[in-house]
Design an enzyme around this catalytic site. Structure first.
Site, PDB file in Angstrom:
ATOM      1  N   ASP A  56       0.964  -1.088   0.099  1.00 27.44           N
ATOM      2  CA  ASP A  56       0.038  -0.042   0.113  1.00 27.44           C
ATOM      3  C   ASP A  56       0.759   1.428  -0.257  1.00 27.44           C
ATOM      4  OD1 ASP A  56      -2.436  -1.495   0.100  1.00 27.44           O
ATOM      5  OD2 ASP A  56      -2.417  -1.373   2.266  1.00 27.44           O
ATOM      6  N   TYR A  84       5.803  -8.406   8.599  1.00 31.55           N
ATOM      7  CA  TYR A  84       5.515  -7.133   8.694  1.00 31.55           C
ATOM      8  C   TYR A  84       5.809  -6.710  10.312  1.00 31.55           C
ATOM      9  CZ  TYR A  84       3.297  -7.943   4.250  1.00 31.55           C
ATOM     10  OH  TYR A  84       2.785  -8.162   2.885  1.00 31.55           O
ATOM     11  N   ASP A  98      -6.745   2.431   7.660  1.00 30.38           N
ATOM     12  CA  ASP A  98      -5.394   2.972   7.684  1.00 30.38           C
ATOM     13  C   ASP A  98      -5.544   4.335   7.787  1.00 30.38           C
ATOM     14  OD1 ASP A  98      -5.649   3.664   5.263  1.00 30.38           O
ATOM     15  OD2 ASP A  98      -3.739   2.499   4.438  1.00 30.38           O
ATOM     16  N   ARG A 190      -4.196  -4.464   7.066  1.00 31.62           N
ATOM     17  CA  ARG A 190      -5.375  -3.508   7.528  1.00 31.62           C
ATOM     18  C   ARG A 190      -6.183  -4.316   8.096  1.00 31.62           C
ATOM     19  NH1 ARG A 190      -6.952  -0.344   2.655  1.00 31.62           N
ATOM     20  NH2 ARG A 190      -5.638  -1.684   1.378  1.00 31.62           N
TER      21      ARG A 190
END
Length: 242
Positions: A56, A84, A98, A190
């Site tokens: 993203d 992550y 987000d 997310r």
């Protein structure tokens, strides 16, 4: 060119035969921005350039770029396990899960104990069912979901099965928590953040995200995009540019 770029030792590239380039994607760059910048720097070579796994725009970290004949291996790289790190804000939500959209304040989170939060992570380990965010790049009827979302259109999303092998909290300073997650291809972090807050009853959104690993490739070994682009421009005039 900055001193750090001059001192860096670059391998001898053969872009036509194929290279796997590890890039530390900058904040607010799209994955396509990175591909476009590299493709433009490689002119006049007419070679394929593609990425293995979208990040993203608001995320940073490891983006795998393949050139030449190695673009045929993109699907293989894309299927590998990902790691992550990031930050989740509890007690608030956003439509995009987000910071791309407006923050909607929620309930107080001061009652949440550290042991409760850490134990709650276990609910998301293993194979889980997950809905993608409405503001995502998935195509429905040939159009990206985020385009439909920006027009206010509602789309019936389909759940997908993903696998999370590790999910831990590395810092708890409410309303923020830092995390590390290891997961399968197709996992939306997310959505994980949103679901984590939803099942706690307080809501949550993803404030920060960084991909640190994909398969055996690590962001620690990645190039900064302009560092690599400047190097390519330098070697363009040399005979070994291929």
């Amino acid at each position: 060119m900055e001193q750090g770029e001059q001192d860096k030792i670059f391998p001898k590239f053969n872009f036509s035969a194929g290279e796997v380039l590890l890039i530390n994607k900058p904040y607010k760059w799209t994955s396509f921005d990175v591909v476009g910048k590299l493709r433009n720097s490689l002119k006049p070579l007419k070679i394929k350039v593609g990425h293995a796994g979208t990040l993203d725009p608001l995320a940073t970290g490891l983006l795998i770029i393949c050139t030449g004949k190695l673009t045929k291996q993109i699907d293989t790289f894309q299927a590998e396990e990902k790691e992550y790190t990031g930050t989740i804000v509890l007690g608030a939500t956003t439509p995009s899960y987000d910071l791309e959209t407006e923050v909607i304040p929620g309930p107080d989170v001061s009652h949440l104990a550290e042991e409760t939060l850490k134990a709650h992570c276990q609910n998301f380990i293993g194979q889980i069912s997950q809905f993608p965010p409405a503001h995502s790049a998935i195509k429905v009827d040939g159009e990206r979901l985020y385009l439909k979302a920006r027009r206010g259109e509602e789309v019936a999303l389909k759940a997908r099965q993903v696998n999370i092998t590790e999910f831990e909290l590395t810092r708890i300073e409410l309303p923020e928590v830092d995390f590390r997650v290891v997961c399968s291809k197709g996992t939306y972090i997310r959505s994980l953040a949103n679901d984590f807050g939803e099942t706690l009853g307080v809501g949550a959104y993803l404030k920060k995200l960084r991909r640190t690993r994909s398969g055996n490739f690590k962001v620690d070994n990645a190039f900064e995009i302009m560092e690599l682009v400047n190097h390519i421009r330098t070697i363009k005039t040399e005979e070994n540019f291929s």
